[in-house]
Write an enzyme that holds these catalytic residues in place. Structure first.
Site, PDB file in Angstrom:
ATOM      1  N   SER A  16       0.809  -1.239   0.000  1.00 51.95           N
ATOM      2  CA  SER A  16       0.000   0.000   0.000  1.00 51.95           C
ATOM      3  C   SER A  16       0.832   1.274   0.000  1.00 51.95           C
ATOM      4  O   SER A  16       0.417   2.297   0.535  1.00 51.95           O
ATOM      5  CB  SER A  16      -0.964   0.024   1.203  1.00 51.95           C
ATOM      6  N   LEU A  17       2.013   1.227  -0.621  1.00 50.83           N
ATOM      7  CA  LEU A  17       2.836   2.438  -0.729  1.00 50.83           C
ATOM      8  C   LEU A  17       2.419   3.298  -1.921  1.00 50.83           C
ATOM      9  O   LEU A  17       2.832   4.447  -2.029  1.00 50.83           O
ATOM     10  CB  LEU A  17       4.317   2.074  -0.867  1.00 50.83           C
ATOM     11  N   GLY A  20       0.657   1.708  -7.791  1.00 51.29           N
ATOM     12  CA  GLY A  20      -0.263   2.030  -8.884  1.00 51.29           C
ATOM     13  C   GLY A  20      -0.288   3.511  -9.205  1.00 51.29           C
ATOM     14  O   GLY A  20      -0.312   3.907 -10.374  1.00 51.29           O
ATOM     15  N   GLU A 143       3.401  -3.118 -13.352  1.00 53.63           N
ATOM     16  CA  GLU A 143       3.401  -3.048 -11.892  1.00 53.63           C
ATOM     17  C   GLU A 143       3.251  -4.448 -11.315  1.00 53.63           C
ATOM     18  O   GLU A 143       2.322  -5.178 -11.674  1.00 53.63           O
ATOM     19  CB  GLU A 143       2.249  -2.162 -11.417  1.00 53.63           C
ATOM     20  N   LYS A 225      23.515   8.485   0.680  1.00 53.70           N
ATOM     21  CA  LYS A 225      23.659   7.237   1.425  1.00 53.70           C
ATOM     22  C   LYS A 225      22.914   6.091   0.727  1.00 53.70           C
ATOM     23  O   LYS A 225      23.446   4.983   0.554  1.00 53.70           O
ATOM     24  CB  LYS A 225      23.114   7.422   2.848  1.00 53.70           C
ATOM     25  N   CYS A 383     -26.289   0.527 -10.665  1.00 54.38           N
ATOM     26  CA  CYS A 383     -26.434  -0.927 -10.753  1.00 54.38           C
ATOM     27  C   CYS A 383     -27.482  -1.391  -9.731  1.00 54.38           C
ATOM     28  O   CYS A 383     -28.660  -1.158  -9.920  1.00 54.38           O
ATOM     29  CB  CYS A 383     -25.078  -1.598 -10.559  1.00 54.38           C
ATOM     30  N   MET A 386     -29.881   1.245  -8.874  1.00 58.82           N
ATOM     31  CA  MET A 386     -31.035   1.437  -9.756  1.00 58.82           C
ATOM     32  C   MET A 386     -32.123   0.420  -9.406  1.00 58.82           C
ATOM     33  O   MET A 386     -33.309   0.757  -9.299  1.00 58.82           O
ATOM     34  CB  MET A 386     -30.627   1.262 -11.212  1.00 58.82           C
ATOM     35  N   HIS A 510     -22.258   0.970 -14.787  1.00 57.86           N
ATOM     36  CA  HIS A 510     -21.337   1.608 -13.836  1.00 57.86           C
ATOM     37  C   HIS A 510     -20.675   2.826 -14.498  1.00 57.86           C
ATOM     38  O   HIS A 510     -19.588   2.709 -15.067  1.00 57.86           O
ATOM     39  CB  HIS A 510     -20.242   0.622 -13.418  1.00 57.86           C
ATOM     40  N   GLU A 512     -19.112   5.197 -13.183  1.00 54.43           N
ATOM     41  CA  GLU A 512     -17.862   5.584 -12.507  1.00 54.43           C
ATOM     42  C   GLU A 512     -16.627   5.032 -13.200  1.00 54.43           C
ATOM     43  O   GLU A 512     -15.543   5.626 -13.126  1.00 54.43           O
ATOM     44  CB  GLU A 512     -17.889   5.141 -11.037  1.00 54.43           C
TER      45      GLU A 512
END
Length: 535
Positions: A16-17, A20, A143, A225, A383, A386, A510, A512
């Site tokens: 989770s750094l 992406g 990735e 370093k 979806c 609705m 969808h 989005e």
């Protein structure tokens, strides 16, 4: 294209750094310098795809134009690059092994002992090269999910080692690590990065560039370093400081000259004219809102915001377009009851009922749809959202008290949402799904939806198996909920709207998934615009 270059992004120290976001930001910079770029994600889990994963496990399942159920990082790729991805952009260990075992069963290996090296690694390399072999892209960024040192990701790291050996200067490895800050001593510590690079070296991979995630700026002494201990060039040690919005990361990477370092290492020309004008304009609007709007997002996975990542980002895009800060009120649908509805929803300017599967939290979603309808609050049902609106309308306006979806109640006497006849014999998950982009014809020119899109034919991505039951269509029209968008081939209802309401829209697809920084989705833009207009 024979000269396609490859960039591999690995992660170390912790997950989770933001691999992406880093990959997307670098791709945006390279694209802005005139290169054609795509990004792919290699996921180490054994599921064939994330389609059957609980959102609590892995966040949302993102759907591509061609109907692939993929990792949510592909959403970031599309939002940053404004280019569609496909099945080829997401590879899982499950898919790799499925392919190799299928070949073995067909006798393709001529009796050889099938092993991780070379058979699994060859299949991974083949998948990595597919995008580069299409002749469309100058650069392919890959990735690798997980963290270096994970047992699951070892075959992928080994494949990178082999590809670096085969491709030479046409391949670059970027390693993203964490430089933690110890508050007790007031120090940034590089030891975790050193250990992470050591693990990579043990696998035979020397990183070319290190990107250091940090809460505080890294000074030149720390850079020197890290460069010395990890055997990388000084200008290849890049910091990535925490920023208020992910959309600032490309500008931070530009300031660190990450794109220039990458192009030099790949032997590609550096176009000094970088075009980030539209991106800067978006960020300026985002950072200088003139209004604030509060949107209730009603879902059953809201503890993990990544479960609704694309919706949250689509609201950011639509907010920027409206010079408006969108504050999301995350509301768990299971907490909504008739006696607390006013308390929980009365402060909202707009309501979104999110997608989902299964009956958990269904009653709360139905209550939210009813509240929006009866109180003239702008409503966007996506979806299942609705379908919820349709069920609520059938029960409370058409007086079909037992109306339901056959997903929730197979024996309902009024199946206003149902499987289509040809789907009913299929039992495999995914087998009954409508996945990917389908045409939608807008049939009501005076509808809010038509005004938002400003066109009559659109293509939107689906991920569902239940549909509006056409048997009830005329009853809904007569009572004031109108199908305003249909699929021209099947006549399936894609969009419903209540014309007498301020803004009440339910979509079977969808929207989005299609919202990007440079092309905010028109439905979200219009939804926010109408949420800004006070009752």
């Amino acid at each position: 294209m024979a000269d396609t270059r490859y960039i591999f992004v690995t992660g170390g120290v912790t997950s989770s750094l933001g691999k992406g976001i880093l990959a997307s930001s670098l791709a945006k910079l390279l694209q802005s310098r005139g290169y054609s770029v795509t990004i792919q994600k290699l996921d180490p889990y054994i599921n064939v795809d994330p389609g059957t994963l609980n959102p609590y496990e892995h966040g949302e399942c993102y759907v591509t134009e061609d109907g692939a159920e993929t990792d949510l990082d592909l959403g970031h790729y599309e939002r940053f690059l404004n280019e569609p991805t496909s099945q080829a952009n997401n590879v899982t260990t499950g898919r790799i092994y499925q392919s190799v075992i299928s070949k073995e069963r067909h006798g393709d290996y001529l009796g050889k002992t099938v092993q991780i090296i070379p058979h699994i690694t060859d299949e991974i390399k083949r998948r990595i090269k597919i995008l580069g072999s299409k002749g469309k892209y100058d650069i392919v960024i890959t990735e690798i999910g997980g963290t270096v040192g994970d047992i699951e990701s070892l075959p992928y790291v080994e494949s990178v080692r082999q590809l670096k050996r085969e491709l030479g200067s046409k391949a670059v490895v970027i390693h993203l690590t964490l430089v933690p800050y110890l508050a007790a001593t007031g120090e940034l510590k590089t030891k975790p990065t050193q250990h992470s690079v050591k693990l990579l070296l043990e696998a035979g991979v020397q990183p070319d560039i290190l990107v250091l995630r940090t809460e505080h700026d890294i000074d030149s002494a720390i850079r020197e370093k890290v460069a010395l201990f990890c055997n990388v060039d000084l200008d290849a040690v890049v910091q990535s400081v925490n920023v208020p919005t992910i959309y600032e990361v490309p500008l931070k990477m530009l300031a660190e000259k990450l794109d220039i370092t990458v192009l030099k290492k790949l032997g590609l020309d550096i176009n000094e004219d970088i075009d980030l004008g539209a991106w800067d304009k978006f960020l300026t609007r985002l950072k200088n809102p003139k209004h604030v709007v509060t949107i209730g997002l009603i879902g059953k996975y809201i503890e993990l915001h990544d479960a609704y990542k694309s919706i949250a980002e689509a609201l950011v895009h639509a907010g920027s377009e409206n010079l408006c800060e969108v504050e999301i009120e995350w509301i768990h649908s299971e907490t909504l009851q008739p006696d607390n509805l006013q308390e929980k929803l009365s402060g909202l300017d707009g309501i979104i009922v999110a997608p989902g599967f299964g009956h958990r939290g269904m009653n709360g979603k139905i209550l939210a749809a009813r509240y929006a309808r009866e109180n003239n609050v702008p409503y966007l049902g996506i979806c299942l959202g609705m379908q919820v609106a349709v069920i609520e309308f059938a029960r409370n306006v058409l007086n079909l008290e037992s109306a339901d979806s056959t997903e929730m109640n197979p024996k309902t006497p009024f199946p206003v949402i149902d499987l289509m006849e040809h789907q009913k014999g299929i039992t495999d998950y995914g087998g009954t799904m409508r996945l990917g982009a389908y045409e939608c014809r807008i049939i009501e020119k005076k509808s809010n939806v038509c005004k938002a899109y400003n066109k009559l034919t659109v293509y939107e991505r689906h991920r569902h198996r239940y549909e509006f039951n056409d048997t009830f269509r005329q009853q809904f029209i007569d009572a004031g909920m109108v199908p305003v968008g249909v699929n021209p081939e099947t006549d399936l209802v894609e969009i419903v709207e209540i014309p007498s309401h301020k803004w009440f829209v339910g979509v079977q697809f969808h929207p989005e998934y299609r919202s990007t920084v440079l092309n905010p989705h028109p439905l979200f833009v219009d939804f926010i615009k109408n949420s800004l207009v006070k009752k």
